[in-house]
Design an enzyme around this catalytic site. Structure first.
Site, PDB file in Angstrom:
ATOM      1  N   HIS A 182       6.260   3.435   6.634  1.00 43.44           N
ATOM      2  CA  HIS A 182       5.675   2.237   6.961  1.00 43.44           C
ATOM      3  C   HIS A 182       5.775   1.259   5.578  1.00 43.44           C
ATOM      4  O   HIS A 182       5.184   2.468   4.457  1.00 43.44           O
ATOM      5  CB  HIS A 182       4.111   2.426   6.889  1.00 43.44           C
ATOM      6  CG  HIS A 182       3.970   0.894   6.853  1.00 43.44           C
ATOM      7  ND1 HIS A 182       3.104   0.395   8.053  1.00 43.44           N
ATOM      8  CD2 HIS A 182       3.045   0.757   5.749  1.00 43.44           C
ATOM      9  CE1 HIS A 182       2.727  -1.388   7.618  1.00 43.44           C
ATOM     10  NE2 HIS A 182       2.626  -1.145   6.062  1.00 43.44           N
ATOM     11  N   ASP A 196      -8.659  -4.122  15.035  1.00 47.14           N
ATOM     12  CA  ASP A 196      -7.861  -4.823  13.611  1.00 47.14           C
ATOM     13  C   ASP A 196      -7.338  -5.866  13.219  1.00 47.14           C
ATOM     14  O   ASP A 196      -7.535  -6.785  12.181  1.00 47.14           O
ATOM     15  CB  ASP A 196      -7.051  -3.677  13.225  1.00 47.14           C
ATOM     16  CG  ASP A 196      -6.547  -3.811  12.183  1.00 47.14           C
ATOM     17  OD1 ASP A 196      -6.245  -3.920  10.759  1.00 47.14           O
ATOM     18  OD2 ASP A 196      -4.754  -4.226  12.383  1.00 47.14           O
ATOM     19  N   ARG A 235     -10.506 -11.124   7.136  1.00 50.80           N
ATOM     20  CA  ARG A 235     -10.240 -10.551   6.272  1.00 50.80           C
ATOM     21  C   ARG A 235      -9.322 -12.121   5.339  1.00 50.80           C
ATOM     22  O   ARG A 235      -9.152 -12.371   4.140  1.00 50.80           O
ATOM     23  CB  ARG A 235      -9.755  -9.269   5.914  1.00 50.80           C
ATOM     24  CG  ARG A 235     -10.381  -8.579   6.584  1.00 50.80           C
ATOM     25  CD  ARG A 235      -9.739  -7.084   6.109  1.00 50.80           C
ATOM     26  NE  ARG A 235      -9.255  -6.496   5.635  1.00 50.80           N
ATOM     27  CZ  ARG A 235      -7.891  -5.762   5.829  1.00 50.80           C
ATOM     28  NH1 ARG A 235      -7.278  -5.308   6.689  1.00 50.80           N
ATOM     29  NH2 ARG A 235      -7.339  -5.942   4.107  1.00 50.80           N
ATOM     30  N   SER A 242      -7.342  -0.605   8.385  1.00 50.37           N
ATOM     31  CA  SER A 242      -6.498  -1.215   8.748  1.00 50.37           C
ATOM     32  C   SER A 242      -4.555  -0.983   9.308  1.00 50.37           C
ATOM     33  O   SER A 242      -4.140  -0.965  10.280  1.00 50.37           O
ATOM     34  CB  SER A 242      -6.227  -2.537   8.260  1.00 50.37           C
ATOM     35  OG  SER A 242      -4.809  -3.841   8.535  1.00 50.37           O
ATOM     36  N   LYS A 246      -3.694   2.217  13.231  1.00 51.78           N
ATOM     37  CA  LYS A 246      -2.521   1.315  13.695  1.00 51.78           C
ATOM     38  C   LYS A 246      -1.519   2.335  13.920  1.00 51.78           C
ATOM     39  O   LYS A 246      -1.133   2.633  14.628  1.00 51.78           O
ATOM     40  CB  LYS A 246      -1.877   0.152  13.417  1.00 51.78           C
ATOM     41  CG  LYS A 246      -2.808  -0.947  13.247  1.00 51.78           C
ATOM     42  CD  LYS A 246      -2.024  -2.184  13.012  1.00 51.78           C
ATOM     43  CE  LYS A 246      -2.191  -2.582  11.428  1.00 51.78           C
ATOM     44  NZ  LYS A 246      -2.392  -4.084  11.003  1.00 51.78           N
TER      45      LYS A 246
END
Ligand code: URA
Length: 426
Positions: free
Chosen positions: A85, A164, A171, A186, A190
């Site tokens: 990621h 989320d 947010r 967050s 995931k």
């Protein structure tokens, strides 16, 4: 009848108290059921922004986000699973190369990705410039493709950590995005729900990243590595520089073209270097002893890429092209390029049409920027610095106006950061 009230939970966090596990589970569950109002969750997010979450609180908060939806079950595949990621950068096309490369080395890579918003591009937008390519896959299709091809890049389904999605939107409009516990939970909720066994995080630092300092990046990386490890996902973070764009291409089809060059053993040096560094760490995490460079150079990573694109309906033989309208930005003097600003180049590509301002906007496949110089390069007067591409005159004009702010010639020499800054393990 619940023993909790949203007002008490908000007040406790506002005062800096630790929330009990029961209070956290209750407030997120009640929010998901519509029993805690948006304005109450907004206040709680702001209290967390200022007061933070302790390690136990963050673990429970993340657990509850995972439990808000489904978890992909990737057990039983014949290969170990490992994902990457990135916290997002300009010209960051690494996933397109890394997923097939690591699959060519024997792992399965489930890359559940998103679309771009603002100045950073989205992996799905890039792949959608390939005719026929389909981002939406069912869980069964993801499993089957991981088994047959070894790599999947597709849209994260609505079922993964659905709370989320709502918290992130909230947010965004309450100025509470830049909170380390909220970002970490967050992202990691995931990734944990996606079912990968191992994960490498590419935490970008610099002008083109949303984290600007090494200290903040270290804090974010350490928090995410801790969350992954505590949830049984072997996690390592690599801090990497994002002052100037990665590679030359910034834009959807332009980045696919550059990725294919790297998959065929060529392409810009920094893209190859970062891909190989991340691939090496991913393979180490799943105990595969392979030199990934050989798989780029012998064409096997490119073969997996083609299979991955074709499995999702894409035509890997179509030659992608940049937009028709084109302009070369030349150096108006000779000298040294002292700044190539990733953020400004990202904004330029966005204005040229490569990015979107609102979720529902369409993006142009062929628009974008080719950066022909890097910081520290000596240039002659008239030498090309950037090439900009757009589908129409209005976008080209906006890009032309923005690119002027994206570089400095003969300014104060900037401190060029090394690409690989630091590795953070548990
Ligand atoms: N990406 C996410 O998925 N969540 C954040 O909070 C920030 C970046």
């Amino acid at each position: 009848m619940s023993t909790f009230s949203a007002v008490d939970v908000i007040g406790a966090k506002r005062n800096g108290d630790e929330l009990s596990d029961e209070a956290i589970s209750w407030v997120l569950g009640a929010y998901q059921r519509g029993e805690v109002a948006e304005e109450q969750m907004s206040a709680l997010l702001m209290a967390i922004y200022f007061q933070g979450l302790g390690e136990r609180e963050l673990g429970t908060w993340t657990d509850q986000m995972i439990a808000s939806g489904e978890r992909l079950d990737l057990r039983g595949l014949s290969r170990p699973t490992v994902d990457k990621h990135s916290t997002g950068g300009v010209g960051d096309k690494i996933s397109l190369i890394l997923a097939p490369l690591v699959a060519a080395c024997g792992a399965a890579v489930p890359q559940l990705s998103g679309r771009g918003l603002g100045h950073t591009g989205g992996t799905l937008d890039k792949l959608e410039s390939i005719p026929g390519w389909r981002a939406a896959l069912s869980n069964d299709e993801i499993r089957a493709q991981l088994e047959s091809v070894g790599a999947v890049i597709c849209a994260a389904g609505q079922g993964l950590a659905p709370v989320d999605r709502r918290l992130y939107a909230l947010r965004d409009v309450t100025s509470t995005v830049e909170s380390i516990p909220l970002i970490s939970s967050s992202i990691m909720s995931k990734k944990i729900a996606e079912g990968t066994q191992a994960l490498v995080l590419d935490v970008k630092v610099g002008r083109g990243a949303f984290i600007k300092t090494i200290e903040r990046a270290q804090e974010l990386a350490t928090t995410m590595v801790g969350l992954g490890t505590n949830h049984g996902v072997a996690t390592v973070a690599q801090l990497t520089a994002m002052n100037q764009p990665l590679g030359e291409a910034v834009g959807n089809a332009l980045e696919v073209i550059e990725s294919v060059q790297v998959l065929q053993g060529g392409g810009p040096r920094d893209v190859r270097e970062l891909t190989l560094a991340l691939a090496t760490t991913m393979l180490e995490l799943v105990d595969i002893e392979q030199d990934p460079a050989t798989k780029l150079d012998d064409g096997s990573a490119y073969e997996v890429y083609r299979a991955m694109i074709e499995a999702q309906g894409g035509d890997a033989d179509v030659v992608l092209a940049a937009s028709k309208l084109h302009e070369v930005i030349e150096a108006d003097d000779e000298g040294v390029v002292t700044r190539v600003d990733a953020l400004r180049v990202g904004v330029c590509a966005w204005r040229l049409g490569a990015g979107r301002a609102r979720k529902e906007d369409a993006v142009s496949a062929g628009a974008g920027v080719m950066c022909r110089v890097r910081e520290g390069d000596h240039v002659a007067k008239g030498q090309p610095l950037f090439e900009i591409y757009a589908d129409d005159e209005s976008h080209l004009r906006q890009g032309r106006e923005t690119i002027r702010d994206a570089f400095t010639l003969n300014g104060e020499p900037s401190n060029v950061m090394p690409l690989l800054l630091e590795t953070i393990t548990s």
